[in-house]
Enzyme design. Structure first.
Site, PDB file in Angstrom:
ATOM      1  CB  SER A 142      -0.952  -0.031   1.184  1.00 27.28           C
ATOM      2  OG  SER A 142      -1.660  -1.235   1.138  1.00 27.28           O
ATOM      3  NE  ARG A 166       4.566  10.091  -3.014  1.00 27.13           N
ATOM      4  CZ  ARG A 166       4.010  10.132  -4.222  1.00 27.13           C
ATOM      5  NH1 ARG A 166       4.774  10.123  -5.290  1.00 27.13           N
ATOM      6  NH2 ARG A 166       2.700  10.187  -4.363  1.00 27.13           N
ATOM      7  CG  ASP A 185      -4.297  -0.028   0.677  1.00 30.00           C
ATOM      8  OD1 ASP A 185      -4.115   0.691  -0.325  1.00 30.00           O
ATOM      9  OD2 ASP A 185      -4.161   0.404   1.848  1.00 30.00           O
TER      10      ASP A 185
HETATM   11  C1  BGC Z   1      -0.324   5.192  -0.033  1.00 29.57           C
HETATM   12  C2  BGC Z   1      -1.349   4.478  -0.887  1.00 29.57           C
HETATM   13  C3  BGC Z   1      -2.271   3.637  -0.020  1.00 29.57           C
HETATM   14  C4  BGC Z   1      -2.862   4.471   1.100  1.00 29.57           C
HETATM   15  C5  BGC Z   1      -3.787   3.691   2.013  1.00 29.57           C
HETATM   16  C6  BGC Z   1      -1.000   5.919   1.116  1.00 29.57           C
HETATM   17  O1  BGC Z   1      -0.029   6.459   1.972  1.00 29.57           O
HETATM   18  O2  BGC Z   1       0.404   6.116  -0.801  1.00 29.57           O
HETATM   19  O3  BGC Z   1      -0.717   3.681  -1.865  1.00 29.57           O
HETATM   20  O4  BGC Z   1      -3.294   3.100  -0.822  1.00 29.57           O
HETATM   21  O5  BGC Z   1      -1.830   5.028   1.872  1.00 29.57           O
HETATM   22  O6  BGC Z   1      -3.143   2.638   2.649  1.00 29.57           O
END
Ligand code: BGC
Length: 485
Positions: free
Chosen positions: A114, A129, A167
Site C-alpha cells: 500500500s 516513494r 490496498d
Molecule cells: C499510499 C497508498 C495507499 C494508502 C492507504 C497511502 O499512503 O500512498 O498507496 O493506498 O496510503 O493505505
C-alpha cells in the site's frame, strides 16, 4: 496526483473460486492470509497479523524488511497449511526436471503493497516513494515483487508472488465480489493509517501511455489515484499552523499533503499540536484546575511529566474516536481515557469538552475532505446521470470503521457538493469492504493465474503431471480455478 494504471481491467462478480495466499503490507501491520473463494460471493479467510517493528520501517536495507515479511509467510504456512508445506518439502527431495531441481510454486500469492508503485505488469512494479512513516531509500526504484520473491526463494517456500495490488484496488475488487445486487462497484477507498482511492475508468479517458500487455476487451481499467498526494502545492487545501508543524517534522515534508489532513496516522498529531498550542497561551485554562474549588470532579488536575501530549505522535487518533463516541453527560469515559492514555489526571468537564471539540473539528474536516475525493470520482464517472442505479463504493480502514459518524459526516458533505446534492448523495452507497486487501489480492492473483496458465512453459506442466501422478490427492490444485469476468 499519480493516477497509476493498474493493469486490472475488470471487476469480479462473486462467482470466482479457488484458494490463494495474500499478504498485506499496509502501514501499521503486516497480515498474512489464505483465502478460499467459494464462488457464491462468500469466502473463508484465515490470517495472522503482526505489528511491523518500527526499526524495520526505516531500515537501511530493503532486505531487512522483506526478509522479515518472508519469515512471517513461512510461519503462517507452517501453522495453517502444514500439510501442503510438508508435502512440498517431501517433493523437493524426489522430483527433478530437465534442468535440475526447480521448485513448484504451489501457492499463488497476491501482494497488497500500500504505497505508490509504478506498475508495469500484474506482478511487477517499482516503488515511487514511501509514505506513512516508512523510509528505506534502498527500496525506492526497485521492483517490490522481486524483492519479496527473492526472500521467499531464500527460504525455499512454495510460493509465487503472482500479483501486486494496492490496498485500494483490493478493496474495490473485494467489494465487487461481495457487493449486493447487480451494480458493479465504482470505487475502492481506504481511510485508515493512510488514504487513497482506486476506481474504474474508461481506457479512452486515460491520456498517459499504458505500456505492456493488458486485456483490452472491457474498455476499462482500474486507476490507482494516489489521492493522498493531491495538492502538495497547497493551492486548495486548508492549512493551519498545526498542519504546517506536522508536515515540517514528518519524514516526507511537502508530500502527501491531502493524506496529512485526512488519515488516521496524522489526525491525533494535529489534535495534539493544537492542544499544546492552547496550553502555551496565558489566557487558556486547559488542564489547569488548581484546586477542588475549580474542578467539578475531583481535585487538582495534573499532567504526568512523561505524557504523550508533549511527544511527537504521542496522541493516538483512537482517542478521537473515544471522544466522539462519549455521549455521557459528564464525559466520564473520555476523562478516564485522558488519564489512561495521556496521563492527564482529574481533567475537568470543561477540559474534556475542549478536547472533544478540537478532536471533532479535526475529524470533521477530515471527513469533509474525504467526501471531496469520493465526490470527485462520482462526478468524473457521470454515473449519477447515466442511470438510476446506486453508485457503489467500497471502503476500508480504521478511520471509516471506528471513528463514529465518519460516514454520516461524509454524506452531509456529499449532499453539499454541486452536481451531487441531497438526491445524488442518497444514491451513493458507501459500504465496508470486508477484509478488502486480503480478498482483493486473492482475486487479482486469480486473474494472474489465468494469464499465466496460457503462458506456462510445457516443462512446468509436465512437472505438474509428474507430481500429481506420484502424490495424487495430497497435491492441492491451488490458484488454478479462473472464472473472472
Ligand atoms: C499510499 C497508498 C495507499 C494508502 C492507504 C497511502 O499512503 O500512498 O498507496 O493506498 O496510503 O493505505
Amino acid at each position: 496526483m499519480s493516477q497509476i494504471p493498474t493493469y486490472v481491467t475488470g471487476v469480479p462478480n462473486g462467482t470466482e473460486k479457488g484458494l490463494y495466499l495474500a499478504v498485506d503490507l499496509g502501514g501499521t501491520n503486516f497480515r498474512v492470509c489464505s483465502i478460499h473463494l467459494n464462488g457464491d460471493t462468500t469466502f473463508n479467510l484465515t490470517y495472522t497479523k503482526v505489528a511491523i517493528p518500527k526499526n524495520l520501517m526505516t531500515a537501511s536495507s530493503a532486505q531487512d524488511l522483506f526478509g522479515f515479511l518472508a519469515k512471517q509467510i513461512e510461519q503462517f504456512l507452517k501453522i495453517h497449511h502444514e500439510d501442503h508445506f510438508e508435502a512440498h518439502i517431501r517433493r523437493r527431495q524426489t522430483v527433478t526436471s530437465p534442468d535440475g531441481y526447480r521448485d513448484e510454486h504451489i501457492f499463488r500469492l497476491g501482494f497488497t503493497f500500500s504505497f505508490p508503485v509504478q506498475q508495469s505488469g500484474i506482478n511487477k512494479g517499482t516503488l515511487i516513494r514511501w509514505t506513512k512513516g516508512f523510509d528505506i531509500p534502498d527500496a525506492v526504484g526497485k521492483d517490490v515483487c522481486a524483492l519479496l520473491q527473492q526472500e521467499i526463494d531464500l527460504l525455499r517456500l512454495p510460493v509465487k508472488v503472482a500479483a501486486l495490488v494496492n490496498d485500494t484496488v483490493g478493496t474495490l475488487m473485494a467489494r465487487s465480489y461481495t457487493s449486493p445486487g447487480k451494480t458493479s462497484t465504482l470505487l475502492g477507498a481506504i481511510f485508515g493509517t493512510g488514504t487513497n482511492g482506486a476506481y474504474v475508468e474508461k481506457v479512452r479517458n486515460i491520456r498517459k501511455p499504458i505500456g505492456g500487455e493488458y486485456d483490452k476487451s472491457t474498455g476499462e481499467m482500474v486507476i490507482n489515484t494516489e489521492w493522498g498526494s493531491f495538492d502538495n502545492q497547497l493551492n486548495h487545501l486548508p492549512n493551519t499552523p498545526y498542519d504546517e508543524e506536522l508536515d515540517r517534522d514528518s519524514v516526507n515534508p511537502g508530500y502527501q499533503m491531502f493524506e496529512k489532513r485526512v488519515s488516521g496516522m496524522f489526525l491525533g498529531e494535529i489534535v495534539r499540536l493544537a492542544l499544546v498550542d492552547m496550553l502555551k497561551r496565558p489566557q487558556s485554562t486547559l488542564f489547569t484546575d488548581a484546586n477542588s474549588g475549580t474542578n467539578d470532579w475531583k481535585s487538582t488536575t495534573t499532567i504526568n511529566p512523561d505524557t504523550g501530549l508533549f511527544k511527537q505522535w504521542g496522541l493516538d487518533s483512537s482517542l478521537m474516536s473515544i471522544a466522539a463516541a462519549d455521549g455521557t453527560p459528564e464525559l466520564s469515559t473520555l476523562r478516564q481515557e485522558l488519564e489512561n492514555t495521556l496521563g492527564i489526571y482529574s481533567a475537568s468537564f470543561e477540559d474534556a469538552k475542549a478536547f472533544k471539540d478540537v478532536a471533532y473539528a479535526v475529524g470533521r474536516r477530515a471527513a469533509r475532505l474525504s467526501a471531496v475525493a469520493l465526490g470527485a470520482v462520482v462526478l468524473q464517472s457521470n454515473k449519477l446521470n447515466e442511470s438510476n442505479e446506486p453508485v457503489d463504493i467500497g471502503v476500508d480502514g480504521s478511520l471509516v470503521e471506528h471513528y463514529p459518524f465518519f460516514r454520516t459526516m461524509i454524506y452531509e458533505a456529499l449532499a453539499a457538493i454541486e452536481g451531487i446534492g441531497p438526491e445524488g448523495a442518497k444514491r451513493i452507497r458507501i459500504g465496508i469492504a470486508k477484509d478488502g486487501s486480503g480478498v482483493g489480492a486473492a482475486l487479482i492473483a486469480l486473474v494472474a493465474a489465468g494469464m499465466e496458465k496460457n503462458a506456462v512453459p510445457d516443462y512446468l506442466n509436465q512437472l505438474r503431471s509428474e507430481v500429481t501422478e506420484r502424490f495424487g490427492a495430497t497435491i492441492p490444485q491451488m490458484g488454478m480455478a479462473t472464472t473472472l469476468v
